[in-house]
Design an enzyme around this catalytic site. Structure first.
Site, PDB file in Angstrom:
ATOM      1  N   ASP A   1       0.861  -1.176   0.000  1.00 27.85           N
ATOM      2  CA  ASP A   1       0.000   0.000   0.000  1.00 27.85           C
ATOM      3  C   ASP A   1       0.908   1.241   0.000  1.00 27.85           C
ATOM      4  OD1 ASP A   1      -2.157   1.706  -0.006  1.00 27.85           O
ATOM      5  OD2 ASP A   1      -3.186   0.790   1.680  1.00 27.85           O
TER       6      ASP A   1
ATOM      7  N   GLU B   1     -10.119   7.264   4.968  1.00 29.22           N
ATOM      8  CA  GLU B   1      -8.964   6.829   5.774  1.00 29.22           C
ATOM      9  C   GLU B   1      -8.860   7.607   7.108  1.00 29.22           C
ATOM     10  OE1 GLU B   1      -5.401   6.239   3.401  1.00 29.22           O
ATOM     11  OE2 GLU B   1      -6.605   5.937   1.625  1.00 29.22           O
TER      12      GLU B   1
HETATM   13  C1  BGC Z   1      -5.161   3.127   0.426  1.00 30.85           C
HETATM   14  C2  BGC Z   1      -5.422   2.096  -0.621  1.00 30.85           C
HETATM   15  C3  BGC Z   1      -5.362   2.700  -1.988  1.00 30.85           C
HETATM   16  C4  BGC Z   1      -4.067   3.446  -2.171  1.00 30.85           C
HETATM   17  C5  BGC Z   1      -3.956   4.115  -3.517  1.00 30.85           C
HETATM   18  C6  BGC Z   1      -3.947   3.938   0.119  1.00 30.85           C
HETATM   19  O1  BGC Z   1      -3.815   4.987   1.005  1.00 30.85           O
HETATM   20  O2  BGC Z   1      -5.017   2.507   1.681  1.00 30.85           O
HETATM   21  O3  BGC Z   1      -6.673   1.481  -0.398  1.00 30.85           O
HETATM   22  O4  BGC Z   1      -5.504   1.702  -2.951  1.00 30.85           O
HETATM   23  O5  BGC Z   1      -3.957   4.426  -1.187  1.00 30.85           O
HETATM   24  O6  BGC Z   1      -4.748   5.217  -3.605  1.00 30.85           O
HETATM   25  C1  BGC Z   2      -3.695   9.916  -1.988  1.00 26.94           C
HETATM   26  C2  BGC Z   2      -4.486   8.678  -1.693  1.00 26.94           C
HETATM   27  C3  BGC Z   2      -3.733   7.886  -0.721  1.00 26.94           C
HETATM   28  C4  BGC Z   2      -3.353   8.702   0.499  1.00 26.94           C
HETATM   29  C5  BGC Z   2      -2.496   7.925   1.420  1.00 26.94           C
HETATM   30  C6  BGC Z   2      -3.483  10.651  -0.699  1.00 26.94           C
HETATM   31  O1  BGC Z   2      -2.893  11.849  -0.891  1.00 26.94           O
HETATM   32  O2  BGC Z   2      -4.360  10.702  -2.902  1.00 26.94           O
HETATM   33  O3  BGC Z   2      -4.763   7.926  -2.815  1.00 26.94           O
HETATM   34  O4  BGC Z   2      -4.484   6.799  -0.372  1.00 26.94           O
HETATM   35  O5  BGC Z   2      -2.731   9.886   0.152  1.00 26.94           O
HETATM   36  O6  BGC Z   2      -2.128   8.646   2.548  1.00 26.94           O
END
Ligand code: BGC
Ligand code: BGC
Length: 766
Positions: free
Chosen positions: A327, A546
Site C-alpha cells: 500500500d 482513511e
Molecule cells: C489506500 C489504498 C489505496 C491506495 C492508492 C492507500 O492509502 O489505503 O486502499 O488503494 O492508497 O490510492
Molecule cells: C492519496 C491517496 C492515498 C493517500 C495515502 C493521498 O494523498 O491521494 O490515494 O491513499 O494519500 O495517505
C-alpha cells in the site's frame, strides 16, 4: 547485446544498434508477428513470454518494474509531487527513463489538469507512449486506480453506492454488474488495474474506512468480493473492457484496536482465520490477479514485513499466484512509522523478502530503485526473489494484452459520460434499508405536501462520500459530479398536485458554525414544517477517507440533531434519511422519527434511489450488513461475537423493514452427504410486491469457545407478489460451520440450531 539506454547514449558506436533493436521491437508489436523477439510472439503463453523477456532484462529494468509512482509525481512542478499541472517531460524522463518505472497509479484525486474522460485517456496514453519510447525493452506500464464505486476519480463518470451499502443488498448479480460496468469505464481511460474490491471485514464504526467493506459477515463479504472480482476481470482480463482486480488490504486492516486507521490489530488465530480470511480466500479463488497489503500491523508485526502472513498464509496456504502490491508508502514506513527497520534499505529488504512484488512507492522513484539495486548487489535480496516478482508483473502485463494494445482510444472514453445511470439508480434503491416506519412511508407522490430539509438533502458531495473525484471527497470547486440529489429526486418524483419545499435547515459556508445563524436556519425549517404534511430530513456526514475519517463519537453532528429535535417537536411526521459512511449514534432522533431510512453513500443517482423508496416505486429490501450500535462504547460490536458476549445494539445485523410483511413457515432441515439442506416457506402477506432476503443463521447448542453466538451460513433473495407463497430451498456445506481452535479448522460435533426469522430447526453434526 545490451539494450541499456545508458549504453546507447554513451557509446556512439552502439547507438545505431540500439536504435535498430528498439525499432524492431516496435515493428513487431504493430505486426503482432513472429519476426521480433520471443516475448512479442502472441502464440506463446504469458508465462513463456515473461520468461523470454526476463532473460534479457538488466537489474535496473527489473527493479523499475517493481516500482509504482503516483501520477501527480509526473505532473506540473518537479519540486512539488502534489502539483496537478500538465505532464512534465522532465519528470516523465526521471521516472520512466532513468528509473525505468513499470507502473503508475492515480491515487485519490490524481487526475489530469482538466478532469474529463477524454483528458484521462490522453494523460494515460501520453505516459504510456513515453514509457514505450524510453523503456529499454519497450515494456508498457501498467496503470492502477481506486475505482471503488464506479470510476470515481473521473468527472463525468457515474458513481455507484459504496460497498457497505451494496452489502445490504445480498445481491451478487448486482455486484457483478456494477463491477463489470466499472471495468469498462476504467479500461476506456487507458487504465488496466483496479484497486478493488475491498475484502476487509467490517468491524468498527469508528474506523475512517467503515464504508469500504461489504459486510461484517465473512460469508456475505466473500460472496460479494468474488462477484466483484469476476465482474472486473471477466473470463479474459485482456479484453478491452476488463481490468485486473485487487483484493485489499491483506489482512486484519479493518480491526485496529484503537479504531484508528493503519494501527495495530490484536487478533487471535480464530479471528484471523474465521473472520478476516474467508473473504480473501474467495477473492483469490475467484482469480483476483493482485492483492494489496494492510498498512497496519497484526499482533505487533507490520504486515508489510510479515513473511508469515504474505508468503506463509497468502502464497502457500491460499495458493495465491498473482502479484502482491504494497500500500501507499508502506515500505519506507517500516522505518519511519513502525520503526521495525533501521533504514529504508532494511525496510526494502524486509518487505521484498516478506513477499511484496511491487512497491507503491509512490513519490520518490529514485529513492526506492537505487536502494533496491544496492541491497540486491549486497546479496540481501536474492536475484531469484527479484525474478519471481518481476515475472509476476510481466505475466500480468501479457495477460492484460498491454504489449499488443498499450494505448486506449480517447473517443471511446467519452462514452463513459452519462453511462450506467439506470444501473446506478437501481443499485442505490436496492441498498436502501428501512430502519423505522410507523406507516408514514411510503409517501403519496400525487398529493404530498412536503418539507425537504437537512444538510445532505441537496448535497452531491455528501452523498458520494470519500474516494469521489478527490481522496477526501468531491470538494474541489468546479469538480462536483452531476447527478441527482435527494431534493432533486423528490422534486422529479412527485406529481403536479404535490408541493415540495426545500429549506436547508442549517447554515452553510462561513455561517456554518455560528450559533445565531444555526438558530435562524432551524427556525426557518420549523416554520415551513408547520405548513407541511410531512418532513423529509436528510442528515449525515460530510465526506472523508482513511485516517481523517476516524471518529471517537460516530455521533450525528449537534447542529443536525438539534434540527431533528426541533422538527420532531412540531408533531409532524419526520422521515429521517441518513446519508453516511457508518451507523450514526442518534438514538433520540431515531426514536422521535416517524420513519428512518439508511441510504448509505448512494452515488450519483442516489437521490433517485431514495425517492424511489420514499414514494414506494421500490419496496425497500436492504438488510443491514453491519451492526448499528447504541453507543460508540459498544464498538466493536458484530453479530458473530463469541457466545456469552453481549449483543444489544440499536439495530442488529440484518435489520431492515419492508412495506409489506413476509411470513415464514415450515423450516425443515436435513443433511445429505456434505451438505445441510433446508426448506422454508415465505409468504408475502401485504399488499405490495417486494424483494426479501432470507438470512439463515447458525448457533451451537451447548458451550463452544470457537463457534460464534451467531453465524450467517446461507441466504436467499426472492421477489414475491402480494399474497404469493413460495417454498425456497437453502443449502450449505457443513464446512461452513467450521471453526478454528487449537487443533486447526474443523467442524465441532454437536447440535446446531439454524434460524431464519422466528423459525428454527436443528441439525446434528457427528
Ligand atoms: C489506500 C489504498 C489505496 C491506495 C492508492 C492507500 O492509502 O489505503 O486502499 O488503494 O492508497 O490510492
Ligand atoms: C492519496 C491517496 C492515498 C493517500 C495515502 C493521498 O494523498 O491521494 O490515494 O491513499 O494519500 O495517505
Amino acid at each position: 547485446m545490451s539494450f541499456r539506454r545508458a549504453t546507447c547514449l554513451s557509446l556512439v558506436l552502439l547507438t545505431l544498434v540500439c536504435a535498430a533493436a528498439v525499432a524492431a521491437a516496435g515493428g513487431a508489436r504493430e505486426a503482432g508477428a513472429q519476426a521480433g523477439p520471443a516475448w512479442l510472439d502472441t502464440s506463446l503463453t504469458p508465462e513463456q513470454r515473461a520468461d523470454a523477456l526476463l532473460a534479457v532484462m538488466s537489474l535496473e529494468e527489473k527493479v523499475g518494474q517493481m516500482t509504482q509512482i503516483n501520477a501527480t509525481a509526473l505532473q506540473g512542478d518537479p519540486t512539488n509531487p502534489w502539483d496537478r499541472g500538465p505532464l512534465n517531460d522532465q519528470i516523465l524522463d526521471d521516472v520512466l527513463n532513468k528509473n525505468q518505472a513499470g507502473s503508475i497509479l492515480s491515487g485519490g484525486g490524481a487526475s489530469p489538469a482538466v478532469n474529463s474522460p477524454r483528458a484521462w485517456t490522453e494523460m494515460t496514453n501520453k505516459i504510456q507512449q513515453f514509457a514505450l519510447e524510453h523503456q529499454q525493452h519497450g515494456i508498457p506500464i501498467i496503470y492502477g486506480i481506486d475505482a471503488v464505486h464506479g470510476h470515481n476519480n473521473v468527472l463525468g463518470a457515474t458513481m455507484f453506492p459504496h460497498q457497505f451499502g451494496l452489502g445490504a443488498t445480498y445481491d451478487t448479480r448486482l455486484a457483478r454488474e456494477l463491477a463489470s460496468a466499472t471495468a469498462g469505464d476504467v479500461r476506456a481511460t487507458g487504465i488496466h488495474w483496479d484497486f478493488a474490491p475491498v475484502a476487509d471485514l467490517w468491524r468498527d464504526l469508528r474506523w475512517g474506512r467503515s464504508y469500504e467493506p461489504f459486510s461484517e459477515d465473512p460469508f456475505t463479504a466473500g460472496e460479494m468480493v468474488a462477484a466483484t472480482v469476476d465482474g472486473l476481470q471477466g473470463g479474459d482480463v485482456g479484453s478491452q473492457d476488463k481490468v485486473a482486480a485487487t483484493v485489499k488490504h491483506f489482512i486484519g486492516y479493518s480491526a485496529p484496536d484503537s479504531g484508528r486507521d493503519r494501527e495495530n490489530a490484536t487478533l487471535t488465530e480464530r479471528e484471523l482465520r474465521d473472520e478476516h480470511l474467508p473473504s480473501f480466500i474467495r477473492g483469490v479463488d475467484a482469480g483476483a490477479e493482485t492483492v494489496m497489503i494492510n498498512s497496519g500491523s497484526v499482533n505487533g508485526v507490520p504486515v508489510h514485513a510479515s513473511k508469515e502472513l504474505i508468503t506463509g498464509v497468502l502464497r502457500e496456504e491460499l495458493g495465491f499466484e498473482g502479484l502482491v502490491i504494497s500500500d501507499w508508502e508502506d515500505i519506507i514506513k517500516l522505518e519511519t512509522v513502525h520503526g521495525v527497520a533501521e533504514t529504508y534499505e532494511d525496510a526494502i529488504v524486509m518487505a521484498i523478502n516478506a513477499g511484496i512484488d511491487m512497491s507503491m512507492v509512490p513519490l520518490d522513484a529514485t529513492g526506492f530503485t537505487t536502494r533496491l539495486i544496492k541491497v540486491v548487489e549486497q546479496g540481501d535480496v536474492s536475484i531469484d526473489r527479484i525474478d519471481e516478482a518481476v515475472r509476476r508483473i510481466l505475466v500480468l502485463k501479457f495477460r492484460l494484452g498491454l504489449f499488443e494494445r498499450p494505448l486506449a482510444d480517447p473517443n471511446r472514453a467519452e462514452d463513459i459520460e452519462g453511462a450506467h445511470v439506470g444501473l446506478a439508480r437501481e443499485a442505490a434503491a436496492e441498498t436502501m434499508t428501512l430502519l423505522e416506519n410507523d406507516g408514514t412511508l411510503p409517501l403519496d407522490r400525487g398529493r404530498a405536501n412536503l418539507l425537504v430539509t437537512g444538510p445532505s438533502a441537496d448535497s452531491m458531495v455528501n452523498q458520494l462520500g470519500g474516494w469521489s473525484i478527490g481522496w477526501q471527497g468531491a470538494t474541489v470547486p468546479g469538480e462536483v459530479p452531476e447527478g441527482v440529489t435527494v431534493r432533486e429526486g423528490i422534486e422529479d418524483a412527485v406529481g403536479r398536485n404535490a408541493r415540495v419545499r426545500f429549506v436547508p435547515g442549517v447554515p452553510s459556508g462561513d455561517a456554518a458554525e455560528d450559533p445565531a445563524a444555526q438558530e435562524e436556519a432551524r427556525a426557518a425549517a420549523v416554520r415551513r414544517a408547520q405548513n407541511s404534511d410531512a418532513i423529509v430530513a436528510v442528515v449525515g456526514e460530510p465526506p472523508y477517507a482513511e485516517g481523517p475519517g476516524d471518529t471517537t463519537t460516530a455521533a450525528l453532528p449537534a447542529v443536525q440533531s438539534q434540527l431533528l429535535d426541533a422538527l420532531e417537536a412540531t408533531g409532524k411526521p419526520v422521515v429521517v434519511v441518513v446519508i453516511s459512511g457508518r451507523p450514526l449514534i442518534m438514538n433520540q432522533q431515531l426514536d422521535g422519527a416517524a420513519a428512518a431510512l439508511m441510504a448509505y453513500l448512494p452515488g450519483t443517482q442516489g437521490g433517485r434511489g431514495v425517492a424511489d423508496v420514499l414514494f414506494g416505486r421500490v419496496n425497500p429490501s436492504g438488510r443491514l450488513s453491519v451492526t448499528w450500535p447504541k453507543g460508540v462504547d459498544q464498538a466493536p460490536l458484530t453479530h458473530d461475537r463469541l457466545q456469552g458476549e453481549d449483543y444489544d445494539p440499536r439495530y442488529a445485523f440484518g435489520h431492515g423493514l419492508s412495506y409489506t410483511r413476509f411470513d415464514y413457515s415450515g423450516l425443515d432441515s436435513s443433511t445429505s452427504g456434505e451438505d445441510v439442506r433446508l426448506s422454508l416457506t415465505v409468504r408475502n402477506r401485504g399488499r405490495r410486491a417486494g424483494e426479501h432476503t432470507v438470512l439463515l443463521f447458525a448457533s451451537k447448542r451447548g458451550a463452544s469457545e470457537a463457534f460464534p453466538a451467531s453465524r450467517l451460513v446461507a441466504y436467499r433473495k426472492l421477489r414475491l407478489l402480494p399474497g404469493d407463497r413460495r417454498t425456497v430451498s437453502l443449502s450449505f456445506p457443513i464446512d461452513r460451520l467450521a471453526v478454528t481452535s487449537g487443533e486447526g479448522k474443523a467442524v465441532e460435533p454437536g447440535r446446531y440450531e439454524l434460524t431464519a426469522g422466528e423459525r428454527s430447526t436443528t441439525v446434528q453434526v457427528r
